[in-house]
Each structure stands twice: as structure tokens, then as C-alpha cells.
Enzyme design. Structure first.
Site, PDB file in Angstrom:
ATOM      1  CE  LYS A  13      -3.942   0.592   0.513  1.00 38.68           C
ATOM      2  NZ  LYS A  13      -6.003  -0.270  -0.234  1.00 38.68           N
ATOM      3  N   GLY A  15       0.687   4.633   0.395  1.00 37.88           N
ATOM      4  CA  GLY A  15      -0.088   6.459   0.752  1.00 37.88           C
ATOM      5  C   GLY A  15       0.853   7.533   0.507  1.00 37.88           C
ATOM      6  CD  GLU A  17       1.077  12.090   5.945  1.00 32.34           C
ATOM      7  OE1 GLU A  17       1.858  11.699   6.854  1.00 32.34           O
ATOM      8  OE2 GLU A  17       0.854  13.570   6.170  1.00 32.34           O
ATOM      9  CB  ALA A  18       3.032   5.593   5.930  1.00 37.61           C
ATOM     10  CG  ASP A 132      -8.211   7.191   7.743  1.00 40.13           C
ATOM     11  OD1 ASP A 132      -9.668   7.781   7.128  1.00 40.13           O
ATOM     12  OD2 ASP A 132      -7.380   6.784   6.966  1.00 40.13           O
TER      13      ASP A 132
END
Lengths: 222, 199
Positions: A13, A15, A17-18, A132
């Protein structure tokens, strides 16, 4: 013991930010979450912000785990590399579960809602706000009577404010209605169970009414 | 001694490289391995402890851990990995790698407490000898260990059976609620991982 192949980390994954990779870790499947550098930030500030967020995420994960809510176990935090190593959860996301079993029967819907509400109640009672809440950030472990696992505490923070907790629920409501359009009763079931299962639940639900009227952000005027 | 591989660490790739897979710990040097030898029915713990603390040449460099607080080898693997990580970053709390391993096993930040609770005690009957290195310990060192500790060497599989779950619950302040052993281990592991960054 000779290694047959060098171990690799596989990206699962990415994203904003990470990045999240799966890796073998001491004979257990694990995931490693890496917060990467932001080239547009000043290096010193970037380092501070990143390491603070890594620490914050690991703390929130561990604190509510100790309180009895199922979350991935933190294995190791490498602040220098901005990485968190944690347990790989064998199971499926609540999102996929709902999509696969839709329409939910009444009994099952109530059970699932109660599990979610209990976890959220304990979390909010510990003054941790997830930040979130979506059905993709909740998982169910494989097996019979699967426990509900809250994941991705990347946006979580500690707050005693009823407002923050109400917004947390509001985010979930919006996420539910966009991913699972005909599940109004499901969210209502979560709220009912939340009221019963959390100590500070009533004021949060009351606040939720306000938040619904005005949206997630508080008005910036006045 | 039984070799237990330590988990290779992840080195983040540059942000602009969209790699699907990244090799772990590929810096060319042989990886660190933990070597462990559990002993049961140890009769001379007090003597061994005295020699160890005096830095006697008959004692090889190692950590001697009391087996009662170790639920699973995983705890030791993590303590070693964390110690190596602190060594790399120059953030060790104690002076040696072996002291750091003991320190990492303990949930509190007091070095003396870590030694008292997790190190070999005068009354210990089950002890784990732990070494870390890029090469296996020499036959000489293994002989030293065998003559030093008067006890029965056993396999690594017996480690979980030597643990005292109640004592672990107490040290890690986990309360007395009903939970499975795996769940207890998870809480112990998490607490160890968060040590130093929790408050």
C-alpha cells in the site's frame, strides 16, 4: 541454517504519508509501515514531524491494545528509519466483508455493529481519537467468532474533547454512507451500541447532532 | 548452542523509487545471529552470577537470562534486535550490548531492576545463555559455557515451558484478566517495543 532466498519486503500500500510493506519478521508475517520524507518540507522540521507521528501512532496502537481493543501488536519502532514493524493481521477488512455478504441479515448486522461500537467505546473512553475511521480501517481476524481489529492509527491523537470524538463518529458515518449506500440502519445500530457500551457515550452522541448540522470542520468565523 | 536468526531490518528506499519489493538488510556483511542455550536444573547459579559480575575470564561474553520471565524466544530476539539497533544509532542506555539486551527485556527504565528481574539470580534454576554475533561461538567458548554452568542443557523448544506466566503478568503490570498465553505475549512484546517512547 542456509538461507534459500534473501528476504524481501513487498509493497502492499502506498499513501500520501507512508508506504506499507509485508515482510518476514523473526518467523512471523509482519508489516512495516514507513513514513517517508517530504521533499517540500524543511529537513529539520520534516524529521521532527515524521518522528513525532511515528511515535504517536505506535503509542496509540499500544495503549488501546492494552485496554483490550484488538489492534496489531507493535514489534519494533525504528525512529531513525521512521518505520514501525507490526503484526500482520490475517483476515479481511470490514469493508470487503460487508461488500461480500451484502445484504447483511439483521442478526449479523447487529453483532457486527456491537463489536465495532465496543471497540470505539473503549478507545474513546481512553481519550484516543482514531482520526480516520472507515470500514477499510477495521478488520476481522480469520477464524470463528472473529475479533474486530482497528488498524491504521496514522492520524490518531489523544484528546479529551467530546467534539473530537463526535467528529470521529461523523467521519465513520460519512465513510459508511459512501462505501455502503444502503446501510443507514447499520450506523444507527453502531450508535445505539456505542451509547450502551461507552462511559462517556451520551455527550458524544449529542455532539454528533451538532457536527452533522455543520460538517466536520468547525466554522472558522467568530 | 542453538542459532536463532534475528529479523533483518528494513531500509527504506528513496521516496521517488516506486519499488514493489525491497531486499532486506543487504549490506554485504553476514547478518547477526542470536545463539542460545537453555539450561535446566542449574545448581550453581549464585556462583555463576558472582563470576559474571566480577568479569572473570572463565565466563564468556554473554547474557544469562533467568528463564522464568521469558514466555517465548521472540522476546529475546526482539531484545537483541533492539540492542543492535541502539548500538547502530549510538543510543544505548547501558555500556555493553549484553547489558542492553537485559535492559530491553524489562518494561521499566531502571538498569538495576532489569538485571534483578531478568538476569540470572542466586536462586535461578533455569537459565538461558544468550550470545549475539556474526559468527557462531567457537568450540572453546562453548566448552567454557558447559564447564561454567552446572545444569542440564536442553533444546530451545523447552523455553516456553520454563516460564512463569504469573510473574510475567506482574512485571509487565498486565492485571489478572483472563487471556490466552499468546495474548499475554503480544502485550509483553508491545510493551517492549514501546519502551523509551511511551511517555
Amino acid at each position: 541454517m542456509p538461507d534459500t532466498q534473501p528476504p524481501v519486503a513487498t509493497l502492499i500500500k502506498q499513501g500520501a504519508e507512508a508506504r506499507v510493506y509485508t515482510i518476514p519478521f523473526a518467523g512471523r508475517p509482519a508489516i512495516v509501515k514507513e513514513r517517508f520524507r517530504k521533499a517540500y518540507r524543511h529537513p529539520t522540521l520534516d524529521e521532527k514531524l515524521t518522528s513525532r507521528r511515528v511515535v504517536q501512532e505506535a503509542r496509540c496502537l499500544h495503549r488501546i491494545r492494552r485496554a483490550g481493543v484488538d489492534t496489531p501488536t507493535v514489534y519494533l519502532v525504528d525512529l531513525k528509519a521512521s518505520t514501525i514493524y507490526m503484526e500482520f493481521i490475517d483476515g479481511i477488512s470490514v469493508r470487503d466483508h460487508i461488500l461480500a455478504t451484502s445484504p447483511l441479515n439483521h442478526q449479523h448486522e447487529r453483532e457486527l455493529a456491537t463489536k465495532i461500537a465496543k471497540s470505539l467505546g473503549v478507545m474513546h473512553d481512553m481519550d484516543i481519537v482514531h482520526g480516520d475511521l472507515t470500514t477499510s480501517n477495521m478488520m476481522m481476524r480469520a477464524g470463528d467468532n472473529p475479533s474486530l481489529v482497528l488498524i491504521d492509527f496514522g492520524l490518531s491523537f489523544v484528546s479529551t474533547l467530546v467534539e473530537d470524538k463526535a467528529v470521529d463518529l461523523y467521519v465513520l458515518e460519512r465513510a459508511l454512507s459512501s462505501t455502503h449506500p444502503d446501510t443507514d440502519s447499520f450506523f444507527q445500530a453502531i450508535l445505539n451500541a456505542y451509547a450502551k457500551n461507552s462511559k462517556g457515550g451520551k455527550p458524544v452522541l449529542k455532539k454528533l447532532e451538532d457536527v452533522r448540522r455543520r460538517g466536520r470542520k468547525r466554522t472558522a468565523f467568530g | 548452542m542453538h542459532p536463532i536468526p534475528l529479523p533483518p531490518l528494513f531500509a527504506p528506499p528513496p521516496a521517488d523509487v516506486p519499488l514493489a519489493t525491497v531486499p532486506l538488510a543487504g549490506d554485504g556483511s553476514p547478518p547477526y545471529v542470536m545463539y542460545i542455550q537453555p539450561f535446566t536444573d542449574v545448581q550453581n547459579a549464585a556462583e555463576v552470577k558472582k563470576l559474571l559480575m566480577a568479569g572473570d575470564p572463565r565466563v564468556p561474553e554473554m547474557t544469562l537470562v533467568d528463564a522464568s520471565n521469558i514466555l517465548d524466544i521472540f522476546q529475546l530476539q526482539l531484545a537483541c534486535t533492539k540492542a543492535l539497533l541502539s548500538q547502530r544509532d549510538n543510543t544505548m542506555t547501558t555500556r555493553t550490548l549484553y547489558a542492553e539486551i537485559l535492559f530491553n527485556l524489562c518494561p521499566t527504565n531502571k538498569i538495576s531492576e532489569a538485571f534483578r528481574k531478568f538476569g540470572i539470580a542466586d536462586t535461578s534454576t533455569a537459565v538461558l545463555a544468550v550470545m549475539v554475533g556474526q559468527q557462531p561461538p567457537s568450540a572453546e567458548i562453548q566448552n567454557m559455557l558447559a564447564t561454567l554452568i552446572k545444569g542440564t542443557p536442553v533444546g530451545v523448544d523447552s523455553v516456553p515451558g520454563l516460564a512463569d506466566v504469573k510473574a510475567v503478568n506482574k512485571i509487565f503490570k498486565l492485571g489478572s484478566g483472563q487471556r490466552t498465553r499468546n495474548e499475554t505475549l503480544s502485550l509483553v512484546i508491545g510493551t517492549m517495543a514501546l519502551k523509551g517512547i511511551m511517555s
